[in-house]
Design an enzyme around this catalytic site. Structure first.
Site, PDB file in Angstrom:
ATOM      1  N   ALA A  64       0.986  -1.363  -0.275  1.00  0.00           N
ATOM      2  CA  ALA A  64      -0.106  -0.204   0.023  1.00  0.00           C
ATOM      3  C   ALA A  64       0.896   1.451   0.318  1.00  0.00           C
ATOM      4  O   ALA A  64       1.969   1.529   0.997  1.00  0.00           O
ATOM      5  CB  ALA A  64      -0.955  -0.374   1.094  1.00  0.00           C
ATOM      6  N   GLY A 109      -0.057  -4.305   0.885  1.00  0.00           N
ATOM      7  CA  GLY A 109      -0.672  -4.632  -0.083  1.00  0.00           C
ATOM      8  C   GLY A 109      -0.656  -5.921  -1.584  1.00  0.00           C
ATOM      9  O   GLY A 109      -1.960  -6.263  -1.923  1.00  0.00           O
ATOM     10  N   GLU A 112      -1.384  -9.476  -0.268  1.00  0.00           N
ATOM     11  CA  GLU A 112      -3.053  -9.939  -0.456  1.00  0.00           C
ATOM     12  C   GLU A 112      -3.664  -9.971  -1.190  1.00  0.00           C
ATOM     13  O   GLU A 112      -4.133 -10.411  -1.431  1.00  0.00           O
ATOM     14  CB  GLU A 112      -3.275  -8.342   0.524  1.00  0.00           C
ATOM     15  CG  GLU A 112      -2.481  -8.550   2.297  1.00  0.00           C
ATOM     16  CD  GLU A 112      -2.769  -7.583   3.203  1.00  0.00           C
ATOM     17  OE1 GLU A 112      -3.557  -7.520   3.813  1.00  0.00           O
ATOM     18  OE2 GLU A 112      -2.872  -5.821   2.437  1.00  0.00           O
ATOM     19  N   GLU A 132       3.939  -5.580   7.294  1.00  0.00           N
ATOM     20  CA  GLU A 132       2.872  -4.180   8.389  1.00  0.00           C
ATOM     21  C   GLU A 132       3.788  -3.835   9.581  1.00  0.00           C
ATOM     22  O   GLU A 132       4.270  -3.316   9.744  1.00  0.00           O
ATOM     23  CB  GLU A 132       1.827  -4.418   7.874  1.00  0.00           C
ATOM     24  CG  GLU A 132       1.485  -4.348   6.487  1.00  0.00           C
ATOM     25  CD  GLU A 132       1.130  -5.753   5.399  1.00  0.00           C
ATOM     26  OE1 GLU A 132       0.617  -5.364   4.408  1.00  0.00           O
ATOM     27  OE2 GLU A 132       2.382  -6.335   6.670  1.00  0.00           O
TER      28      GLU A 132
END
Length: 258
Positions: A64, A109, A112, A132
């Site tokens: 992200a 992300g 993911e 993270e």
């Protein structure tokens, strides 16, 4: 629709969705996630397989967008996580096969996103992980849950708690990645897998995907009931009649998805 941060291309029945922010290592910001969601929603019945990959040579999706995330307070963070969850759940819910072609960094992300696909194939230079905790947060787009289902609870905890990056070979060893390919061969391999799939009955593939997903968390008896129902429901369809007739006539079947 015109997109700024992604590309959606169609080659016959195969669509390729490319996250295309190479200067930001394809990091996922609000705009990119919104465009991704819109692109997935736009797929029509003529699309039989979706390949997801990253633009440029370094990254699938490096994570992200931290520059955007760093300014968020809790309410905005909830909205951002909800957007990511919604986009990836939409991808996961597609009735067609989805393939992640991980061509570089797939961190946070990006990992993911790959986990929301049915299959992950990776280039030799790929690195995957959920780092993270090193930023003082946890995965927010489904990573803790999908990774656990993919590799088991203990291995998922190890990767999440350490924030470690693993290479493609290690990812294959633990069952996260199906195959590791030279970078120059990755997309061709994914397209060859897609070509095999689109020869088969689309209703049958959609039903198989549904019963596998729905049965995964049920006991064997309940799961087999789902399979039995799915098997029977396909009889009487045009695809079932065509598939069996073509077999008996020793010719390739021509499926219509009806």
């Amino acid at each position: 629709m015109t997109y700024e941060n992604i590309r959606l291309e169609h080659e016959g029945a195969v669509a390729t969705l490319t996250i295309d922010r190479p200067k930001a290592l394809n990091a996922l910001n609000n705009k990119t996630l919104q465009e991704f969601e819109a692109a997935v929603k736009s797929l029509g019945a003529d699309t039989r397989v979706l390949i997801v990959t990253g633009g440029g040579e370094k990254a699938f999706v490096a994570g992200a967008d931290i520059a955007e995330m760093s300014a968020l307070e809790e309410p905005q963070a909830r909205e951002f996580a909800a957007l990511g969850h919604r986009a990836f759940a939409l991808l996961e819910s597609l009735s067609i096969p989805t393939i992640a072609a991980v061509n570089g960094f797939a961190l946070g992300g990006g990992c993911e996103l790959a986990l929301a696909c049915d299959f992950i194939y990776a280039s030799e230079k790929a690195q995957l992980g959920l780092p993270e905790v090193g930023l003082g947060v946890i995965p927010g787009f489904g990573g803790t849950q999908r990774l656990t289902r993919a590799v088991g609870r203990a291995r998922a905890k190890e990767l999440v708690f350490t924030g470690a990056r693993i290479d493609a070979a290690k990812a294959k060893e633990i069952g996260l990645v199906l195959e590791v390919l030279p970078a120059a061969e990755l997309l061709a391999h994914c397209r060859s897998i897609a070509a095999k799939m689109i020869k088969n009955g689309p209703l049958a593939i959609a039903t198989a995907k549904r019963v596998i997903e729905q049965g995964a968390d049920k006991d064997l008896g309940e799961a087999n009931t789902l399979e039995r129902q799915g098997f029977a429901e396909l009889f009487g369809s045009d695809d079932q009649r065509e598939g069996m007739k073509a077999f008996l006539e020793k010719r390739p079947a021509v499926f219509t998805g009806k």
